[in-house]
Design an enzyme around this catalytic site. Sequence first.
Site, PDB file in Angstrom:
ATOM      1  CB  CYS A 149      -7.169  46.786 -18.607  1.00 50.70           C
ATOM      2  SG  CYS A 149      -8.027  46.579 -17.170  1.00 50.70           S
ATOM      3  NE  ARG A 168      -6.513  41.652 -10.876  1.00 43.59           N
ATOM      4  CZ  ARG A 168      -5.932  42.123 -12.202  1.00 43.59           C
ATOM      5  NH1 ARG A 168      -6.543  41.741 -13.189  1.00 43.59           N
ATOM      6  NH2 ARG A 168      -4.984  43.255 -11.837  1.00 43.59           N
ATOM      7  CB  ILE A 209     -13.834  41.895 -16.349  1.00 45.18           C
ATOM      8  CG1 ILE A 209     -15.396  43.334 -16.075  1.00 45.18           C
ATOM      9  CG2 ILE A 209     -14.724  40.282 -15.699  1.00 45.18           C
ATOM     10  CD1 ILE A 209     -16.525  42.322 -17.218  1.00 45.18           C
ATOM     11  CB  ALA A 226     -13.715  47.167 -10.442  1.00 42.75           C
ATOM     12  N   GLY A 280     -13.237  39.500  -9.806  1.00 41.62           N
ATOM     13  CA  GLY A 280     -14.347  39.532 -10.398  1.00 41.62           C
ATOM     14  C   GLY A 280     -14.592  40.885 -11.230  1.00 41.62           C
TER      15      GLY A 280
END
Length: 380
Positions: free
Chosen positions: A288, A153, A258, A272, A270
């Site tokens: 992040c 991802r 995301i 969370a 996807g």
Amino acid sequence: MAAWVARAPVAVWHRPGDRVGPPSRRRHGRPETRRRCDTSGALDLAAAAARARPAVDLYDLSDTLTEYSTAWEWQRAILDLRLRHLARDDADDAMLEEANDDDDDDAPLGSRDVVLMVQHPPVVTLGTGSTAANLKFDPDAPDAPFPVHRTERGGEATYHGPGQLVIYPIINLQDGHHRPDLHWYMRSLEDVALATMESLGVARPGRVDGLTGAWANVNASPPGAESHRESHGTPDGTPDGTSAPGDIAGREHKLAAIGVRARRWVTYHGMALNVDPNLQHFRAIVPCGIGNRPVGSVAQMLGGRPGVVSALDDGSLDAAFEGFEGEFIDGTRWPGADDALMRAARTAATDAFERVFRVRLRPRRGAPDVTAVGGDGSGR
């Protein structure tokens, strides 16, 4: 524990500039003539319109904990099966249409889009281009607090754990119902999170310019206060003895992360949403890659408690992990996720997903059976 009840479903989250509301009742400056009409078929038409929405298989396993590696294997296996079905040549279109029959509960896995909904045990994941510098521990050390997985991802370091609702859609963005555009897709996942938060009563859900994800208390910070806090924020929110935890509680909090990936426009990974996790676990990473804004949860926002700011330059590792086992800033401890709130969040999230993506989620029993696909998702 208090019983949490989701509010009535809200309208789809509209982006700024969207035209919403009923059409004008005037034409050429004169009111339209009111006419009698037969509405006896209105419900039938509404039902037909709902049936016209594509069916998506929902595997909701979020009432228990699923190892991250297991859910990751499911995603890759389903992705492979989905791509196989979509790659069939025109001669197989009739077979594919039959497999996609909404009333066919025996349709093979991968013949329709799929949504997985899970909770994970504590784990940290890294995006394909993320840096391990956003970890505050050595992932190879025997005493590492969490396992770490590097995934396909996008995005930086992310924590998953109990009390967090994780949604993994494996959907075809080229099916005519969506857009083959990852930016549109990520904004749509944000819409799902924002509508879910609003349904659960979170104050001022919204976006923060330049940052991915869904946030609460948007535009709630006093003018001029943010720049000071961004440059001085620390895990406990009191870098110089002047910022009380209550100041953090009133700031913008990130509640949903995301990170997505797609192969031939079929998505995986996807979103969370922090419903009621142990927020102190986020102190093990820079979530992040954002070290100057608090991470929060639905339960924390509803309770008026401060979230957690986790920066790289917040002192020693010991200081970063002070109270790590579960103590909140106010001295209380994480009691475990509120089951009633988690159930309300599942209902709100599935409803929001259906409305934002204009699909019908069809619950499937048990875990997806990926035994026909190799464990690496390759089909070999």
